[in-house]
Design a protein around this motif. Structure first.
Motif, PDB file in Angstrom:
ATOM      1  N   HIS A  51       0.853  -1.191   0.000  1.00 59.76           N
ATOM      2  CA  HIS A  51       0.000   0.000   0.000  1.00 59.76           C
ATOM      3  C   HIS A  51       0.888   1.241   0.000  1.00 59.76           C
ATOM      4  CE1 HIS A  51      -3.757  -2.183   0.876  1.00 59.76           C
ATOM      5  NE2 HIS A  51      -2.951  -3.017   1.518  1.00 59.76           N
ATOM      6  N   ALA A  52       0.351   2.342  -0.397  1.00 62.61           N
ATOM      7  CA  ALA A  52       1.101   3.606  -0.405  1.00 62.61           C
ATOM      8  C   ALA A  52       1.152   4.144   1.023  1.00 62.61           C
ATOM      9  CB  ALA A  52       0.439   4.599  -1.344  1.00 62.61           C
ATOM     10  N   LEU A  53       2.167   3.745   1.780  1.00 65.91           N
ATOM     11  CA  LEU A  53       2.267   4.108   3.192  1.00 65.91           C
ATOM     12  C   LEU A  53       3.132   5.341   3.434  1.00 65.91           C
ATOM     13  CD1 LEU A  53       2.761   0.527   4.687  1.00 65.91           C
ATOM     14  CD2 LEU A  53       0.680   1.907   4.717  1.00 65.91           C
ATOM     15  N   GLY A  54       3.843   5.778   2.419  1.00 67.87           N
ATOM     16  CA  GLY A  54       4.750   6.914   2.587  1.00 67.87           C
ATOM     17  C   GLY A  54       6.151   6.443   2.927  1.00 67.87           C
ATOM     18  N   ASP A  55       7.112   7.282   2.601  1.00 74.18           N
ATOM     19  CA  ASP A  55       8.524   6.925   2.748  1.00 74.18           C
ATOM     20  C   ASP A  55       8.924   6.610   4.187  1.00 74.18           C
ATOM     21  OD1 ASP A  55       8.815   7.258   0.036  1.00 74.18           O
ATOM     22  OD2 ASP A  55       9.745   9.244   0.181  1.00 74.18           O
ATOM     23  N   GLU A  56       8.408   7.393   5.147  1.00 71.79           N
ATOM     24  CA  GLU A  56       8.784   7.184   6.550  1.00 71.79           C
ATOM     25  C   GLU A  56       8.400   5.781   7.017  1.00 71.79           C
ATOM     26  OE1 GLU A  56       8.289   9.427  10.842  1.00 71.79           O
ATOM     27  OE2 GLU A  56       6.592   9.488   9.447  1.00 71.79           O
ATOM     28  N   LEU A  57       7.126   5.418   6.836  1.00 70.36           N
ATOM     29  CA  LEU A  57       6.667   4.094   7.261  1.00 70.36           C
ATOM     30  C   LEU A  57       7.345   2.982   6.467  1.00 70.36           C
ATOM     31  CD1 LEU A  57       2.810   4.195   7.965  1.00 70.36           C
ATOM     32  CD2 LEU A  57       4.638   3.541   9.518  1.00 70.36           C
ATOM     33  N   MET A  58       7.515   3.182   5.161  1.00 70.32           N
ATOM     34  CA  MET A  58       8.152   2.150   4.332  1.00 70.32           C
ATOM     35  C   MET A  58       9.572   1.865   4.814  1.00 70.32           C
ATOM     36  SD  MET A  58       5.947   0.975   2.225  1.00 70.32           S
ATOM     37  CE  MET A  58       6.563   0.386   0.673  1.00 70.32           C
ATOM     38  N   GLY A  59      10.327   2.906   5.135  1.00 73.29           N
ATOM     39  CA  GLY A  59      11.689   2.711   5.633  1.00 73.29           C
ATOM     40  C   GLY A  59      11.707   1.954   6.951  1.00 73.29           C
ATOM     41  N   ARG A 168      -2.482   3.221  12.902  1.00 70.42           N
ATOM     42  CA  ARG A 168      -3.150   4.502  13.192  1.00 70.42           C
ATOM     43  C   ARG A 168      -2.640   5.589  12.258  1.00 70.42           C
ATOM     44  NH1 ARG A 168      -3.253   7.206  18.510  1.00 70.42           N
ATOM     45  NH2 ARG A 168      -5.046   8.188  17.514  1.00 70.42           N
ATOM     46  N   LYS A 169      -1.327   5.625  12.066  1.00 74.94           N
ATOM     47  CA  LYS A 169      -0.720   6.631  11.181  1.00 74.94           C
ATOM     48  C   LYS A 169      -1.228   6.447   9.748  1.00 74.94           C
ATOM     49  CE  LYS A 169       2.583   9.702  10.165  1.00 74.94           C
ATOM     50  NZ  LYS A 169       2.541  11.071  10.602  1.00 74.94           N
ATOM     51  N   ALA A 170      -1.252   5.220   9.260  1.00 71.22           N
ATOM     52  CA  ALA A 170      -1.732   4.946   7.910  1.00 71.22           C
ATOM     53  C   ALA A 170      -3.196   5.359   7.769  1.00 71.22           C
ATOM     54  CB  ALA A 170      -1.555   3.468   7.564  1.00 71.22           C
ATOM     55  N   SER A 171      -4.007   5.082   8.778  1.00 69.48           N
ATOM     56  CA  SER A 171      -5.419   5.475   8.741  1.00 69.48           C
ATOM     57  C   SER A 171      -5.564   6.987   8.662  1.00 69.48           C
ATOM     58  CB  SER A 171      -6.158   4.983   9.989  1.00 69.48           C
ATOM     59  OG  SER A 171      -6.468   3.627   9.887  1.00 69.48           O
TER      60      SER A 171
END
Length: 188
Positions: A51-59, A168-171
């Motif tokens: 899913h498109a979680l963003g760079d911070e979460l992906m790292g 929670r952040k992804a939501s």
């Protein structure tokens, strides 16, 4: 680096599997169950990363996937081998730092969060539930007299906390959390 030239060996067809020492264990042995649950957890994190979680979460998740491979090697290797790979306790501190960093941008909880939500949150909640099962499997291995290095159960416990905050952040990034409404499913 590990090199795998042949994927199937047929050595596990009789219901047992090998660990690093060459010892064969039944596939239902608590050590193999724990290793399998950690593998499933790692795969569930991989699904969430689709899913498109963003760079911070992906790292963060990529680093955790590598930690889980180390944790699996730790579970598969008795402490008697020289040069064995161990999950070091510093990784628990790193998880706590990641939890704190993500949590800073989140409002305090005012209700329980349902295990769903946009932006990959549902997949992260599923990974969190699998992390809890993996932790229970590790404790069952320990209760059965199996050797488990100290940081492993604590890492899994903290990882489930991380995955909750990550969900929670992804939501929030995807439009909002799905909160529990007590009695909300009653027929009106």
């Amino acid at each position: 680096m590990v090199t795998l030239n042949k994927i199937y060996t047929k050595t596990g067809d009789g219901g047992d599997t090998g660990v690093v020492t060459g010892e064969r264990l039944p596939k239902t042995h608590p050590r193999i169950v724990a290793i399998g649950d950690v593998d499933e957890l790692n795969a569930a994190i991989g699904v969430a990363m689709g899913h498109a979680l963003g760079d911070e979460l992906m790292g963060m998740l990529l680093a955790i996937q590598n930690d889980l491979f180390d944790l699996g090697a730790d579970l598969a290797t008795p402490k008697t081998l020289k040069g064995e790979l161990r999950l070091d306790a510093g990784r628990i501190g790193r998880l706590e730092e990641m939890i704190d960093a993500l949590n800073e941008s989140l409002p305090p909880l005012e209700s329980f969060v349902l295990p769903s939500g946009p932006g990959g949150a549902g997949a992260l909640h599923l990974a969190r539930a699998i992390a809890r099962r993996a932790e229970r499997s590790v404790w069952a291995l320990k209760d059965d007299g199996g050797e488990v290095s100290g940081p492993v159960p604590t890492f899994l416990n903290r990882l489930s906390d991380f995955l909750f905050v990550a969900a929670r952040k992804a939501s929030r990034n995807g439009g909002g959390e799905v909160l529990w409404v007590p009695g909300g499913a009653k027929d009106e």
